[in-house]
Design a protein around this motif. Structure first.
Motif, PDB file in Angstrom:
ATOM      1  N   ASP A  74       0.852  -1.045   0.131  1.00  0.00           N
ATOM      2  CA  ASP A  74       0.183  -0.040   0.075  1.00  0.00           C
ATOM      3  C   ASP A  74       0.909   1.283   0.017  1.00  0.00           C
ATOM      4  O   ASP A  74       0.592   2.105  -0.719  1.00  0.00           O
ATOM      5  N   VAL A  75       1.780   1.370   0.931  1.00  0.00           N
ATOM      6  CA  VAL A  75       2.760   2.353   0.894  1.00  0.00           C
ATOM      7  C   VAL A  75       3.582   2.687  -0.481  1.00  0.00           C
ATOM      8  O   VAL A  75       3.521   3.907  -0.804  1.00  0.00           O
ATOM      9  N   ALA A  76       4.132   1.635  -0.947  1.00  0.00           N
ATOM     10  CA  ALA A  76       4.859   1.746  -2.187  1.00  0.00           C
ATOM     11  C   ALA A  76       4.005   2.190  -3.398  1.00  0.00           C
ATOM     12  O   ALA A  76       4.386   2.939  -4.162  1.00  0.00           O
ATOM     13  N   LEU A  77       2.647   1.536  -3.487  1.00  0.00           N
ATOM     14  CA  LEU A  77       1.941   2.176  -4.362  1.00  0.00           C
ATOM     15  C   LEU A  77       1.411   3.763  -4.122  1.00  0.00           C
ATOM     16  O   LEU A  77       1.202   4.238  -5.214  1.00  0.00           O
ATOM     17  N   GLU A  78       1.363   4.011  -2.943  1.00  0.00           N
ATOM     18  CA  GLU A  78       1.093   5.348  -2.791  1.00  0.00           C
ATOM     19  C   GLU A  78       2.198   6.290  -3.053  1.00  0.00           C
ATOM     20  O   GLU A  78       2.017   7.225  -3.835  1.00  0.00           O
ATOM     21  N   ASN A  79       3.255   6.065  -2.721  1.00  0.00           N
ATOM     22  CA  ASN A  79       4.525   6.808  -3.359  1.00  0.00           C
ATOM     23  C   ASN A  79       4.529   6.604  -4.739  1.00  0.00           C
ATOM     24  O   ASN A  79       4.798   7.853  -5.237  1.00  0.00           O
ATOM     25  N   LEU A  80       4.444   5.650  -5.484  1.00  0.00           N
ATOM     26  CA  LEU A  80       4.185   5.937  -6.973  1.00  0.00           C
ATOM     27  C   LEU A  80       3.098   6.718  -7.598  1.00  0.00           C
ATOM     28  O   LEU A  80       3.319   7.587  -8.417  1.00  0.00           O
ATOM     29  N   ARG A  81       1.933   6.764  -6.894  1.00  0.00           N
ATOM     30  CA  ARG A  81       0.781   7.559  -6.961  1.00  0.00           C
ATOM     31  C   ARG A  81       1.132   9.039  -6.968  1.00  0.00           C
ATOM     32  O   ARG A  81       1.209   9.935  -7.860  1.00  0.00           O
ATOM     33  N   ARG A  82       1.925   9.338  -5.870  1.00  0.00           N
ATOM     34  CA  ARG A  82       2.192  10.716  -5.701  1.00  0.00           C
ATOM     35  C   ARG A  82       3.400  11.189  -6.274  1.00  0.00           C
ATOM     36  O   ARG A  82       3.278  12.227  -6.755  1.00  0.00           O
ATOM     37  N   THR A  83       4.350  10.224  -6.796  1.00  0.00           N
ATOM     38  CA  THR A  83       5.290  10.671  -7.559  1.00  0.00           C
ATOM     39  C   THR A  83       4.852  11.092  -9.097  1.00  0.00           C
ATOM     40  O   THR A  83       4.996  12.067  -9.683  1.00  0.00           O
ATOM     41  N   THR A  84       3.778  10.210  -9.361  1.00  0.00           N
ATOM     42  CA  THR A  84       3.210  10.447 -10.905  1.00  0.00           C
ATOM     43  C   THR A  84       2.303  11.446 -11.032  1.00  0.00           C
ATOM     44  O   THR A  84       2.457  12.037 -11.927  1.00  0.00           O
ATOM     45  N   GLU A  85       1.435  11.536 -10.247  1.00  0.00           N
ATOM     46  CA  GLU A  85       0.607  12.725  -9.955  1.00  0.00           C
ATOM     47  C   GLU A  85       1.180  14.068  -9.834  1.00  0.00           C
ATOM     48  O   GLU A  85       0.770  14.950 -10.297  1.00  0.00           O
ATOM     49  N   GLY A  86       2.302  13.938  -9.225  1.00  0.00           N
ATOM     50  CA  GLY A  86       3.109  15.071  -8.794  1.00  0.00           C
ATOM     51  C   GLY A  86       4.005  15.780  -9.762  1.00  0.00           C
ATOM     52  O   GLY A  86       4.619  16.702  -9.659  1.00  0.00           O
TER      53      GLY A  86
END
Length: 183
Positions: A74-86
């Protein structure tokens, strides 16, 4: 007159054969299993870094799912999401690379050979850039604050491989110097 006498009958001999099959002995090399858990953690650490360095790779979610499970996935996917969206990207600091060090070796959790716990120190020195936001159109540096973090990581053996499942954060030191050697 001739009389023939039948030969005397002898009782049939009885032979009994008993076959005993010994169960194969299986030796479990617990240390080898724990070494695999440690190697899987170190590989997961590398995958986590590479995903943030290459956030547009269409295989990223698959890479993460192959190395993480549960809360750590969950944390790894959230980090990826924040990276791509930001529109962020991580770049390795070549002069001070990120590294993970095992501080306390893996051990089974409550004797369960599918759960292992180990203590690690992660030194994260990647620089975070915002893509295309510098005045010249290049990438703007947004974060350059290396940190050494002591973690207790739980690994789980699922579908034939070890995956990083969860962790507890311990001491955190923000410094240019890799403090993991001191942990």
């Amino acid at each position: 007159m001739t009389t023939e006498t039948a030969p005397a009958s002898t009782p049939a001999e009885t032979t009994t054969t008993t076959t005993t099959t010994l169960a194969p002995t299986t030796t479990v090399d617990e240390q080898a299993i724990l070494d695999e858990a440690e190697a899987a953690y170190l590989e997961a650490f590398e995958v986590g870094k590479e995903v943030l360095r290459n956030p547009d790779d269409p295989e990223n979610v698959k890479h993460l799912e192959n190395h993480f499970i549960g809360a750590n996935l969950d944390v790894a996917l959230e980090n990826l999401r924040r990276t791509t969206e930001g529109q962020f990207i991580a770049r390795e600091n070549d002069s001070n690379p990120s590294v993970a060090t095992i501080v306390e070796p893996a051990e089974f959790v409550d004797g369960d050979p599918t759960l292992a716990r180990l203590t690690v120190c992660e030194f994260n020195s990647d620089r975070i850039f915002e893509v295309g936001t510098a005045p010249d159109g290049g990438d703007a540096l947004r974060r350059d604050d290396p940190v050494s973090i002591l973690l207790t990581v739980r690994m789980e053996f699922v579908d034939g491989k070890w995956r990083s499942q969860s962790g507890t954060r311990g001491e955190e030191i923000r410094d240019e110097t890799n403090r993991c050697a001191e942990a």
